[in-house]
Design a protein around this motif. Structure first.
Motif, mmCIF file in Angstrom:
data_model
loop_
_atom_site.group_PDB
_atom_site.id
_atom_site.type_symbol
_atom_site.label_atom_id
_atom_site.label_comp_id
_atom_site.label_asym_id
_atom_site.label_seq_id
_atom_site.Cartn_x
_atom_site.Cartn_y
_atom_site.Cartn_z
ATOM 1 N N SER A 43 1.174 -1.378 -0.590
ATOM 2 C CA SER A 43 0.306 -0.061 0.193
ATOM 3 C C SER A 43 0.919 1.392 0.406
ATOM 4 C CB SER A 43 -0.517 -0.021 1.251
ATOM 5 O OG SER A 43 -1.675 1.233 1.175
ATOM 6 N N ILE A 44 2.011 1.263 0.501
ATOM 7 C CA ILE A 44 2.811 2.313 0.857
ATOM 8 C C ILE A 44 3.265 2.518 -0.621
ATOM 9 C CG2 ILE A 44 4.729 3.602 1.653
ATOM 10 C CD1 ILE A 44 3.565 1.727 4.471
ATOM 11 N N ARG A 45 4.193 1.331 -0.838
ATOM 12 C CA ARG A 45 4.305 1.415 -2.514
ATOM 13 C C ARG A 45 3.904 2.287 -3.548
ATOM 14 N NH1 ARG A 45 6.104 -3.395 -2.707
ATOM 15 N NH2 ARG A 45 7.531 -3.420 -1.115
ATOM 16 N N ASN A 46 2.148 1.704 -2.915
ATOM 17 C CA ASN A 46 1.814 2.507 -4.532
ATOM 18 C C ASN A 46 1.515 3.648 -4.174
ATOM 19 O OD1 ASN A 46 2.096 -0.140 -5.882
ATOM 20 N ND2 ASN A 46 -0.487 -0.822 -4.560
ATOM 21 N N PHE A 47 1.299 4.238 -3.111
ATOM 22 C CA PHE A 47 1.119 5.648 -2.758
ATOM 23 C C PHE A 47 2.128 6.198 -3.244
ATOM 24 C CE2 PHE A 47 2.194 8.861 -0.190
ATOM 25 C CZ PHE A 47 1.537 9.970 -0.268
ATOM 26 N N MET A 48 3.827 5.965 -3.092
ATOM 27 C CA MET A 48 5.056 6.395 -3.593
ATOM 28 C C MET A 48 4.762 6.427 -4.945
ATOM 29 S SD MET A 48 6.487 7.915 -0.220
ATOM 30 C CE MET A 48 7.599 8.257 -1.179
ATOM 31 N N ARG A 49 4.724 5.167 -5.740
ATOM 32 C CA ARG A 49 4.828 5.695 -7.082
ATOM 33 C C ARG A 49 3.779 6.567 -7.840
ATOM 34 N NH1 ARG A 49 6.241 -0.769 -7.798
ATOM 35 N NH2 ARG A 49 8.184 -0.971 -6.980
ATOM 36 N N SER A 58 13.977 8.225 -3.875
ATOM 37 C CA SER A 58 14.052 9.419 -3.191
ATOM 38 C C SER A 58 12.834 8.306 -2.029
ATOM 39 C CB SER A 58 12.992 10.241 -3.090
ATOM 40 O OG SER A 58 13.693 11.095 -3.652
ATOM 41 N N PHE A 59 12.391 7.172 -2.355
ATOM 42 C CA PHE A 59 12.065 6.320 -1.137
ATOM 43 C C PHE A 59 11.933 4.945 -1.287
ATOM 44 C CE2 PHE A 59 9.112 5.905 -4.520
ATOM 45 C CZ PHE A 59 9.110 5.078 -5.116
ATOM 46 N N SER A 60 12.865 4.157 -0.369
ATOM 47 C CA SER A 60 13.054 2.293 -0.191
ATOM 48 C C SER A 60 11.512 2.112 0.793
ATOM 49 C CB SER A 60 14.223 2.223 -0.121
ATOM 50 O OG SER A 60 14.105 0.695 0.398
ATOM 51 N N ILE A 61 10.851 0.932 0.110
ATOM 52 C CA ILE A 61 9.926 0.586 1.172
ATOM 53 C C ILE A 61 9.499 -1.422 1.204
ATOM 54 C CG2 ILE A 61 7.044 0.107 1.126
ATOM 55 C CD1 ILE A 61 8.763 3.220 1.281
ATOM 56 N N ALA A 62 9.812 -1.879 1.809
ATOM 57 C CA ALA A 62 10.321 -3.271 1.872
ATOM 58 C C ALA A 62 9.784 -4.220 2.629
ATOM 59 C CB ALA A 62 12.015 -3.213 2.495
ATOM 60 N N ALA A 63 8.976 -5.113 2.343
ATOM 61 C CA ALA A 63 7.872 -6.668 3.482
ATOM 62 C C ALA A 63 8.928 -6.688 4.051
ATOM 63 C CB ALA A 63 7.282 -6.510 2.498
ATOM 64 N N TYR A 64 8.782 -7.566 4.777
ATOM 65 C CA TYR A 64 9.923 -8.545 5.898
ATOM 66 C C TYR A 64 9.376 -9.569 6.804
ATOM 67 C CZ TYR A 64 14.531 -5.382 6.090
ATOM 68 O OH TYR A 64 14.978 -5.086 5.672
ATOM 69 N N TRP A 65 8.314 -8.971 6.589
ATOM 70 C CA TRP A 65 6.837 -10.340 6.831
ATOM 71 C C TRP A 65 5.772 -10.204 6.638
ATOM 72 C CZ3 TRP A 65 7.284 -6.519 10.095
ATOM 73 C CH2 TRP A 65 6.346 -5.810 10.923
ATOM 74 N N GLN A 66 4.563 -11.535 6.147
ATOM 75 C CA GLN A 66 3.826 -11.367 5.408
ATOM 76 C C GLN A 66 2.986 -12.063 6.985
ATOM 77 O OE1 GLN A 66 2.832 -14.254 2.031
ATOM 78 N NE2 GLN A 66 1.230 -13.158 1.740
ATOM 79 N N ARG A 67 1.154 -11.462 6.748
ATOM 80 C CA ARG A 67 0.772 -11.275 8.213
ATOM 81 C C ARG A 67 0.083 -13.501 7.660
ATOM 82 N NH1 ARG A 67 -5.478 -10.974 8.199
ATOM 83 N NH2 ARG A 67 -4.738 -9.300 6.164
#
Length: 70
Positions: A43-49, A58-67
């Protein structure tokens, strides 16, 4: 009446909404870094892009785990 149950370690949109508010209200562009649960990161990555107007460098968004879906 009890409080609503939150998804365990999951995506309730709180982090993504906070990032949106901060980025939109910032006086000047900065660097955005986030490492979080996969659906929040998406969600954050889509907003930033697509909405923020920030350059991809100017941004780096990483997923570190999955619910756990269960």
């Amino acid at each position: 009446m009890g409080s609503p149950e939150r998804p365990p370690g999951g995506h309730d949109g709180v982090l993504a909404n906070a990032v949106r508010q901060i980025v939109r209200s910032a006086d000047a562009p900065g660097y955005v870094w986030a490492a979080c649960e996969q659906s929040e990161a998406r969600s954050i990555r889509n907003f930033m892009r697509n909405e923020s107007g920030y350059d991809r460098n100017s941004f780096s968004i990483a997923a570190y785990w999955q619910r756990d879906p269960s």
